[in-house]
Design a protein around this motif. Structure first.
Motif, PDB file in Angstrom:
ATOM      1  N   MET A   9       0.845  -1.202   0.000  1.00  0.00           N
ATOM      2  CA  MET A   9       0.000   0.000   0.000  1.00  0.00           C
ATOM      3  C   MET A   9       0.872   1.241   0.000  1.00  0.00           C
ATOM      4  N   LYS A  10       0.417   2.269  -0.637  1.00  0.00           N
ATOM      5  CA  LYS A  10       1.135   3.540  -0.615  1.00  0.00           C
ATOM      6  C   LYS A  10       0.993   4.155   0.776  1.00  0.00           C
ATOM      7  N   PHE A  11       2.113   4.621   1.337  1.00  0.00           N
ATOM      8  CA  PHE A  11       2.035   5.277   2.634  1.00  0.00           C
ATOM      9  C   PHE A  11       1.134   6.505   2.546  1.00  0.00           C
ATOM     10  N   THR A  40      10.276   6.794  13.395  1.00  0.00           N
ATOM     11  CA  THR A  40      11.034   6.469  12.187  1.00  0.00           C
ATOM     12  C   THR A  40      12.282   7.309  11.956  1.00  0.00           C
ATOM     13  N   GLY A  41      12.342   8.476  12.583  1.00  0.00           N
ATOM     14  CA  GLY A  41      13.464   9.376  12.349  1.00  0.00           C
ATOM     15  C   GLY A  41      13.251  10.342  11.203  1.00  0.00           C
ATOM     16  N   TYR A  42      12.119  10.270  10.522  1.00  0.00           N
ATOM     17  CA  TYR A  42      11.844  11.220   9.442  1.00  0.00           C
ATOM     18  C   TYR A  42      11.604  12.606  10.018  1.00  0.00           C
ATOM     19  N   ASP A  43      12.212  13.625   9.387  1.00  0.00           N
ATOM     20  CA  ASP A  43      11.844  14.995   9.713  1.00  0.00           C
ATOM     21  C   ASP A  43      10.675  15.374   8.801  1.00  0.00           C
ATOM     22  N   ARG A  48       7.291  14.314   4.103  1.00  0.00           N
ATOM     23  CA  ARG A  48       6.595  14.871   2.938  1.00  0.00           C
ATOM     24  C   ARG A  48       7.123  14.254   1.645  1.00  0.00           C
ATOM     25  N   ARG A  49       8.447  14.080   1.567  1.00  0.00           N
ATOM     26  CA  ARG A  49       9.073  13.492   0.371  1.00  0.00           C
ATOM     27  C   ARG A  49       8.584  12.052   0.148  1.00  0.00           C
ATOM     28  N   GLN A  50       8.514  11.261   1.218  1.00  0.00           N
ATOM     29  CA  GLN A  50       8.029   9.876   1.103  1.00  0.00           C
ATOM     30  C   GLN A  50       6.587   9.851   0.593  1.00  0.00           C
TER      31      GLN A  50
END
Length: 116
Positions: A9-11, A40-43, A48-50
């Motif tokens: 599935m798309k996040f 997750t460590g995502y800023d 947003r990029r993911q």
């Protein structure tokens, strides 16, 4: 659970559901982002990029910058399944995120959610 449908599935499909769940309980998108970032460590830019790239759930977690070491402290039930007993590592991460968003929606204090 290899090949579970949620892995592909798309996040970007799941993210609005997390936000809606939180907002129905007077929590904010920013708090959802904070919970996701903690796990997750995502800023904000990375998250947003993911979403914009259309990454699937498997890729989203595989590319996570730094899975939080306290994630092992996330325990409890999500949809009748004990998070800490899930064998598949990817499914466990998905369930951990589900659990954090559930706790957010239930009004739990952020420092408790983030296991501080």
């Amino acid at each position: 659970m290899a090949g579970h449908p949620v892995f592909s599935m798309k996040f970007a499909q799941l993210y609005p559901l997390y936000v809606q769940k939180a907002e129905r309980k007077q929590r904010t998108r920013e708090e959802v982002d904070q919970v996701i970032g903690w796990l997750t460590g995502y800023d904000a830019a990375g998250l947003r990029r993911q979403i914009e790239q259309g990454s699937d759930v498997e890729t989203f977690f595989a590319q996570a910058p730094a899975f939080h070491p306290n994630s092992a402290r996330i325990t409890g039930l999500v949809c009748g399944v004990r998070v800490e007993e899930v064998d598949d590592p990817l499914m466990r991460k998905i369930r951990q995120l589900d659990k954090l968003v559930d706790e957010l929606a239930k009004g739990k204090a952020m420092d408790k959610i983030l296991r501080q």
